[in-house]
Design an enzyme around this catalytic site. Sequence first.
Site, PDB file in Angstrom:
ATOM      1  CG  HIS A  26      -1.829  -1.168   1.320  1.00 33.33           C
ATOM      2  ND1 HIS A  26      -1.382  -2.422   1.661  1.00 33.33           N
ATOM      3  CD2 HIS A  26      -3.168  -1.264   1.123  1.00 33.33           C
ATOM      4  CE1 HIS A  26      -2.415  -3.255   1.662  1.00 33.33           C
ATOM      5  NE2 HIS A  26      -3.499  -2.578   1.343  1.00 33.33           N
ATOM      6  CG  HIS A 261      -6.069   1.985  -0.263  1.00 31.68           C
ATOM      7  ND1 HIS A 261      -5.910   0.670   0.139  1.00 31.68           N
ATOM      8  CD2 HIS A 261      -6.519   2.647   0.823  1.00 31.68           C
ATOM      9  CE1 HIS A 261      -6.245   0.556   1.408  1.00 31.68           C
ATOM     10  NE2 HIS A 261      -6.630   1.740   1.844  1.00 31.68           N
ATOM     11  CD  GLU A 421     -19.827  -7.394  25.017  1.00 31.47           C
ATOM     12  OE1 GLU A 421     -20.844  -7.659  25.683  1.00 31.47           O
ATOM     13  OE2 GLU A 421     -19.828  -6.628  24.017  1.00 31.47           O
ATOM     14  CG  HIS A 483     -27.480 -14.666  27.153  1.00 30.53           C
ATOM     15  ND1 HIS A 483     -28.205 -14.113  26.123  1.00 30.53           N
ATOM     16  CD2 HIS A 483     -27.140 -13.628  27.962  1.00 30.53           C
ATOM     17  CE1 HIS A 483     -28.318 -12.814  26.304  1.00 30.53           C
ATOM     18  NE2 HIS A 483     -27.673 -12.494  27.404  1.00 30.53           N
TER      19      HIS A 483
END
Length: 670
Positions: A26, A261, A421, A483
């Site tokens: 890049h 890029h 999280e 869960h």
Amino acid sequence: MANDSLMANAIRALAMDAVQQANSGHPGAPMGMADIAVALWHRHLRHNPKNPHWADRDRFVLSNGHASMLVYALLHLTGYALPAGELKGFRQLHSKTPGHPEVDVTPGIETTTGPLGQGITNAVGMALAEKLLAAEFNRGSHAIVDHHTYVFLGDGCLMEGISHEACALAGAWKLNKLVAVYDDNGISIDGQVTPWFIDDTPARFRAYGWNVIGPVDGHDIEAVDRAIADARRSAEKPTLIVAKTHIGKGSPNRANTAKAHGEPLGADEIALTRTALGWPHQPFELPKGVYEEWDARAKGDALESDWDRRFAAYRAEHPELAAEFTRRMKGELPANFAEMAADAIAATHGKAETVASRKASQLALETLTAALPELLGGSADLTGSNLTNTKSTPPLRFDQSGDVVRNEGRIGRHVNYGVREFGMAAVMNGVALHGGFIPYGGTFLTFSDYSRNAIRMAALMKRRVIHVFTHDSIGLGEDGPTHQSVEHAASLRLIPNLDVWRPADTAETAVAWTVALQNANRPTALLLSRQNLAYAPKTGLDNIERGAYVLADDRQPDAVLIATGSEVQLVLKAREQLAAEGVKVRVVSMPSTTAFDRQDRGYKESVLPAGIPRIAVEAGVTDFWWKYGCAAVVGIDSFGESAPANVLFKHFGFTPENVADTVRAVLQRA
């Protein structure tokens, strides 16, 4: 200034030459950010190329890690042990210049970046560690911890959701020594970002509680220099500098395009770029004077020598604090840790308590956090469920001026991450990378999916980060399949260099914590129950740390039952039923398959002898267990249900009767 232009163009040339030689990479971002790099690295960054591990150096993170040739060029030019030959070996096997920056591979790289958004989040963790260490160790005029964390980041980092999590935390924590420079070039792989990235980025960061400077012209080194100087004066807020740049600057036909890029410019375009930049030199050839301008070794030596002098004065007045700071920055545990841990494990064996393993974890932490001030805990809004807090770890708080609040003279050591999280996991990586702390954080096991890539990065970087995952199975009951973890234990065990422990009782949990803390070069995941687990009687404790051991045995057993966590009690009861029929069964508790897999062949065979049928029992997917040569597996290959835990275990066949029936069926086939 002429020298500034020369210095920036040296970066551009090295970037386009290395990418072209590798035929991969890049070049656009390094070429576009070269002027920003001159402003930061030449005028502000406090570092010593001769000692990349100097404790009070500024930290630099290239969050847009695909622009790796930018930092490789900077490290080479400023005098790190990264010779030109390594730049020529960009992206080649065993070179020190891999495709994305990797810590411990290239001298001077602070963190492994590539997955976008995680670099800025690591930097938040580094800045948090700096702030907490300064509050803990600095005394009076002795500022032995006093450095900044700088980040370069791009559009991709800001699009990733983790940046929202981390940057909101940085504002809440008032990390005023965190300075991020946003390379606002408006281009990503798919082209102009305006159709899909319409955020008002400055407003977003102001809403987080950041100081925002700009937009500034990212090619005006003086303007960027002033912006960084302003950012360094911020007393209460982290700073975002918005720098408008042209990706691939200098390339006549590729600048401001997606082609700059992620692909080489090509020989013809490089020739045109050399002409446009006034750069007549051959590939990897730099003109006289460039190295002298960039060389930071003498300045770095002077900075570190000054710090050494100040640290010596600090040590003379505060010898115990100085010794503690040195120990912690080295990542060493106290000299008496092994003895302390052995006593704690023996105590759990003597008490033989029946508690949930999440509670057993908290009991272990009460001892460990009292003895190890470097333990920095936390939870993603589930402290009361994860039980990651202790008497020694009051909650971390900051006052309106940004100072750390003290509770009876103590600094908070338990972080409320909120429902973040992924952010929590990557912040903990940054804390561990900075040094001085061993971070641990909790959430439910099923939400490990949210944080998985940051867990993987900790394993890749070989950093000691401890994840406390509670509610590890259908045993959590009524919350239901959203869960209830089924595949997560097996999934985590697939990550190389990650230790995974699913302990069956208090002793195994204490051992798991001890091993996790001693594992200086790998992260650990502790999978813990919500429901109470009876203590499993043991004849000894020595082999638990090896990941699997014989818990109950008969001479010349007919079968071996392997179990983890809550299922250990189940197989012990099945063994009793079978014993009444004259069927002899060995029970192997295997709290850590990853630790067991590292053992020598002799030990493995002593636990799982050849020629005896093996049956594994775990409340999770069965596929994982066939690797141990099992004749049968009692597990769950579906999602759970919503019902009380005892109902669910019976429904899914986790009963002593079903385990015993499985053993009988295996023996009949044999």
